[in-house]
Design an enzyme around this catalytic site. Structure first.
Site, short mmCIF file in Angstrom:
data_model
loop_
_atom_site.label_atom_id
_atom_site.label_comp_id
_atom_site.label_asym_id
_atom_site.label_seq_id
_atom_site.Cartn_x
_atom_site.Cartn_y
_atom_site.Cartn_z
N SER A 161 -52.93 -18.30 6.91
CA SER A 161 -51.76 -17.52 7.17
C SER A 161 -52.08 -15.95 7.64
O SER A 161 -53.29 -15.80 7.83
CB SER A 161 -50.66 -17.20 6.06
N LYS A 162 -51.12 -15.44 8.04
CA LYS A 162 -51.44 -13.89 8.63
C LYS A 162 -51.97 -12.90 7.58
O LYS A 162 -52.88 -12.28 8.15
CB LYS A 162 -49.89 -13.46 8.96
N ARG A 163 -51.97 -13.40 6.40
CA ARG A 163 -52.49 -12.32 5.42
C ARG A 163 -53.94 -12.56 5.52
O ARG A 163 -54.96 -11.71 4.94
CB ARG A 163 -51.93 -12.41 4.17
N GLY A 218 -55.73 -12.68 8.02
CA GLY A 218 -56.00 -12.27 9.40
C GLY A 218 -56.12 -13.12 10.35
O GLY A 218 -56.61 -12.86 11.46
#
Ligand code: GLU
Length: 474
Positions: A238-240, A242
């Site tokens: 996911s976005k977390r 990166g």
């Protein structure tokens, strides 16, 4: 190998992300390696979640990555007639039947199966009822009662599923719409797809799709299910972690070649090679060596790959690519030739085009607008630092030619003639020219700036009021 036909079949419910892009890269490479065809199919039947905006960005991302497709993209929403014809054929040949069971009845069958510790499934009640169309009737595939569906997955190896695990799946819903698995088979077969590479979230669909092919007597394509890409903590990416969408990478100034090379390497290998040109990938990628273990996304490695590609580009091409980012930074229109010079100065240090463009700022603003770092000024524009700058200003003014080699000689002579060390002279000069202790070789920076601009900066720093700041800080 007979004609290889692959496809990429994204659902336009979001931008193209890392996982989808990698599947696209693999499918594209397989087709290009064998000189076959690669198609694009937009699976937009989920009308609630599909958006034209996403279709547009997926196509744009594919183009940007250089993954060209053959023919026009195919849209599932425009192909209901094809799916209908497949269902009709299955009905006509007795491989499908009308089912009048209500959703509640089906749920009750499932619940009973659960209570008996069996797989929840439809019990085949309408298989032999010879019902016809009618309100609330759906169409189900009549699957074999015994046996196994077996296929050799290009990534996972042999997979065998007992038909007892499956049930007579719905292929046309009561509202007349064909279901997902039916549509995929109809499309893949109609498009002549020979190799289906997709995410392994679809592996459970494959035996069902194979049963549809078999019922229709159609050739079954080869399948390869690539594992999901994970984050560094082995959790869903996911976005977390990166990870960003392809369009965001484009906006941030990543090079498409770097992303393609990195994605290909994520789940596939060719010896120990880490960086691949597109030509190399096409020549090496034959569908073998796909890793059945899930790979973890590593933003630092992608950044590293990008830096390698940045350094490998001819300065003229890099200048053309960085130009829009320079404009975005609000820096004045700069001729490409000058940008190419800047690229040579700074490309060793930049990780992406945006960072590269930013690093140009000190050299593209007029001397008066150069932002000088307080700490560096305090440290290096000291009394003696400014003394050196005054002396250098004289030397630079008198310097016969203002090219990098002459400037290097001039600096070296100044240091040698006055029995100084470079450490005494370079930091004040660097702070004067760049505004901080960064940048490239001093002689090259000065040659780029030219005599007038160099002298302005050196004089400005020599006369700087930073002395007060410096004194305050000391
Ligand atoms: N539309 C599916 C997805 O985006 C792909 C299905 C397939 O490749 O068969 O996951």
């Amino acid at each position: 190998m007979p004609d290889v036909v692959t496809r990429f079949a994204p659902s336009p419910t979001g931008h193209l992300h890392i996982g989808g892009a990698r599947t696209a890269v693999f499918s594209w490479l397989l087709a290009r390696h064998f000189g076959g065809r690669f198609y694009l199919r937009i699976e937009d039947t989920d009308t609630l979640r599909s958006k034209q905006e996403y279709t547009d960005t997926i196509l744009a991302s594919m183009r940007w990555l250089g993954l060209d497709w053959d023919g026009a993209p195919v849209y599932q929403t425009q192909r209901a007639h094809l799916y209908d014809s497949f269902v009709d054929k299955l009905l006509a040949t007795g491989h499908a039947y009308w089912c009048g069971c209500t959703p509640e009845e089906v749920e009750a069958m499932r619940e009973l199966a659960r209570q008996n510790h069996e797989k929840p499934r439809y019990n085949g009640k309408c298989r032999e009822r010879r019902l016809g169309p009618g309100k609330g009737h759906c169409v189900r595939l009549k699957i074999p009662l015994t046996g196994k569906v077996i296929f050799d997955d290009m990534v996972k190896g042999r997979i065998a599923v007992d038909v007892g695990e499956l049930d007579d799946m719905v292929i046309r819903r009561a509202d007349g719409m064909s279901t997902y698995n039916l549509a995929v088979v109809a499309d893949d077969s109609d498009m002549g797809v020979t190799h289906v590479l997709r995410g392994d979230d679809h592996v459970s669909n494959t035996p069902r799709q194979i049963l549809i092919y078999q019922a229709l007597g159609l050739p079954v394509p080869h399948f390869g299910h690539v594992p999901m890409i994970l984050g560094h903590d082995r959790q869903k990416l996911s976005k977390r972690h990166g990870a960003r969408s392809v369009i965001e990478y484009q906006r941030d100034g990543l090079l498409p070649q770097a992303l393609v090379s990195y994605l290909a390497r994520l789940g596939w290998s060719h010896g120990n090679q880490e960086i691949f040109s597109l030509e190399e990938l096409i020549s090496y990628f034959d569908g073998g060596n796909l890793n059945p273990a899930a790979a973890a996304f590593d933003p630092a490695k992608l950044e590293w790959a990008n830096a390698q590609f940045l350094r490998g580009l001819p300065p003229g091409e890099l200048a053309r690519l960085v130009a829009p980012f320079v404009r975005e930074e609000g820096l004045d229109e700069t001729p490409e030739e000058r940008l190419a010079g800047l690229c040579l100065l700074f490309r060793e240090r930049a990780v992406d085009l945006r960072a590269l463009a930013r690093s140009f700022r000190p050299l593209l603003v007029p001397a008066a607008e150069l932002v000088v770092d307080d700490k560096d000024a305090a440290k290096h524009l000291t009394e003696s630092g400014r003394e050196h700058l005054r002396a250098l200003a004289e030397i630079l003014r008198a310097c016969e030619s203002f090219d990098a080699t002459s400037l290097n000689d001039a600096l070296n002579s100044y240091v040698a003639d006055n029995a100084l060390s470079f450490k005494q002279v370079a930091p004040p000069l660097r702070t004067a020219l760049m505004g901080f202790m960064g940048g490239s070789h001093l002689n090259e920076i000065m040659a780029f700036l030219g005599r007038e601009e160099t002298l302005k900066r050196v004089k400005r720093a020599a006369e700087s009021t930073h002395r007060t700041t410096a004194l305050r800080c000391l």
